[in-house]
Design a protein around this motif. Structure first.
Motif, PDB file in Angstrom:
ATOM      1  N   HIS A 151       0.862  -1.192   0.000  1.00 14.84           N
ATOM      2  CA  HIS A 151       0.000   0.000   0.000  1.00 14.84           C
ATOM      3  C   HIS A 151       0.901   1.245   0.000  1.00 14.84           C
ATOM      4  O   HIS A 151       1.687   1.432   0.937  1.00 14.84           O
ATOM      5  N   ASP A 194       1.302   5.281   0.111  1.00 15.17           N
ATOM      6  CA  ASP A 194       0.597   6.490   0.535  1.00 15.17           C
ATOM      7  C   ASP A 194       1.192   7.726  -0.127  1.00 15.17           C
ATOM      8  O   ASP A 194       2.274   8.183   0.249  1.00 15.17           O
ATOM      9  N   HIS A 218      -2.684   4.942  -2.719  1.00 19.47           N
ATOM     10  CA  HIS A 218      -3.693   5.680  -1.957  1.00 19.47           C
ATOM     11  C   HIS A 218      -3.378   7.159  -2.159  1.00 19.47           C
ATOM     12  O   HIS A 218      -2.427   7.678  -1.570  1.00 19.47           O
ATOM     13  N   MET A 234      -3.643  10.800  -1.645  1.00 22.17           N
ATOM     14  CA  MET A 234      -4.099  11.863  -0.740  1.00 22.17           C
ATOM     15  C   MET A 234      -3.589  13.171  -1.319  1.00 22.17           C
ATOM     16  O   MET A 234      -2.650  13.800  -0.811  1.00 22.17           O
ATOM     17  N   ASP A 245      -7.616   1.367   7.001  1.00 23.50           N
ATOM     18  CA  ASP A 245      -6.273   1.958   6.977  1.00 23.50           C
ATOM     19  C   ASP A 245      -6.092   2.937   8.125  1.00 23.50           C
ATOM     20  O   ASP A 245      -6.784   3.945   8.201  1.00 23.50           O
TER      21      ASP A 245
HETATM   22 ZN    ZN Z   1      -2.988   4.753   3.311  1.00 19.41          ZN
END
Ligand code: ZN
Ligand code: DX5
Length: 224
Positions: free
Chosen positions: A31, A33, A68, A70, A181
């Motif tokens: 994963h 980020d 992911h 953001m 998460d």
């Molecule tokens: Zn994350």
């Protein structure tokens, strides 16, 4: 419940070794980020497509990678992460204007697509798109950094999504994966698993100075 490591608490000068260690421990999903210095509350930056590409090259094609995002401009830049080797792009429902459009575009690019909601975002925001998603992600911390405390109040949201997805599958629909998460560790992994989570992201609970990734992963998986 499967475990996907987040690398935010890794020593970035040793990222390759950290990832190798995770793979040796049996991890098959990573994963990543991505923060752009703008969207998360603490305005921090993590890494962008170049690092995602290096990770893909290091890990080869057998490991599943999600990004992911953001970031403020996911609708304009998701393709960079797809091109860098992500299998799955996860966009924040709070950060995009037209969920249907980005879902459609990512799928047409041959990638899996997910939506993620913040702890204070109503689950109703993503329900209209659930049937079209490969994954839905519930944040159990406010996005911005690793090592924060788990927010147990997301239970209702997770359970509601589990029941909607089960209903969807029972009606011949897509088996949308349910991910959580933030703040998941050996002491609460069994709890989130009991809510019906398919995949838990674990950052500081796996990559920390207290133990090896292998030992930390074993502690979590044996607790389930
Ligand atoms: Zn994350
Ligand atoms: C938070 C990130 C997470 C998180 C996971 O903004 O999306 O993936 O850092 O790390 P832990 O498990 O330490 O909360």
């Amino acid at each position: 419940m499967d475990i996907a490591p987040s690398i935010l608490t890794a020593d970035f000068t040793e990222l390759g070794q950290v990832l190798d260690e995770a793979i040796d421990a049996g991890i098959t999903w990573v994963h990543l980020d991505v923060m752009d210095g703008n969207w998360v509350v603490n305005k921090t930056i993590t890494f962008g497509p170049a690092v995602v590409r290096s990770i893909r090259e290091r890990l080869g094609e057998d490991v599943f990678i999600d990004c992911h995002l953001m970031i403020t401009n996911a609708e304009e830049t998701w393709e960079q992460y797809a091109d860098a080797g992500a299998n799955l792009i996860i966009a924040h429902i709070e950060a995009i204007e037209d969920p249907e459009e980005i879902i459609d575009e990512i799928r047409r690019a041959g990638k899996e697509v997910g939506l993620v909601l913040n702890p204070d975002t109503d689950v109703g925001e993503v329900l209209p798109y659930l049937a079209d998603l490969d994954l839905v992600l519930v944040m159990s911390v406010v996005p911005g950094k690793g090592g924060q405390s788990f927010m147990p109040e997301v239970e209702d949201k997770v359970r509601r999504l589990r029941s909607k997805i089960d209903h969807q599958v029972a009606n011949g629909g897509r088996r949308t994966k349910l991910m959580i998460d933030g703040g998941v560790k050996a002491n609460n992994a069994k709890l989130v698993s009991s809510w019906g989570v398919d995949i838990a992201v674990v950052g500081s609970g796996l990559i920390n100075k207290a133990g090896s990734i292998k030992d930390n992963l074993e502690e979590i998986t044996s607790s389930l």
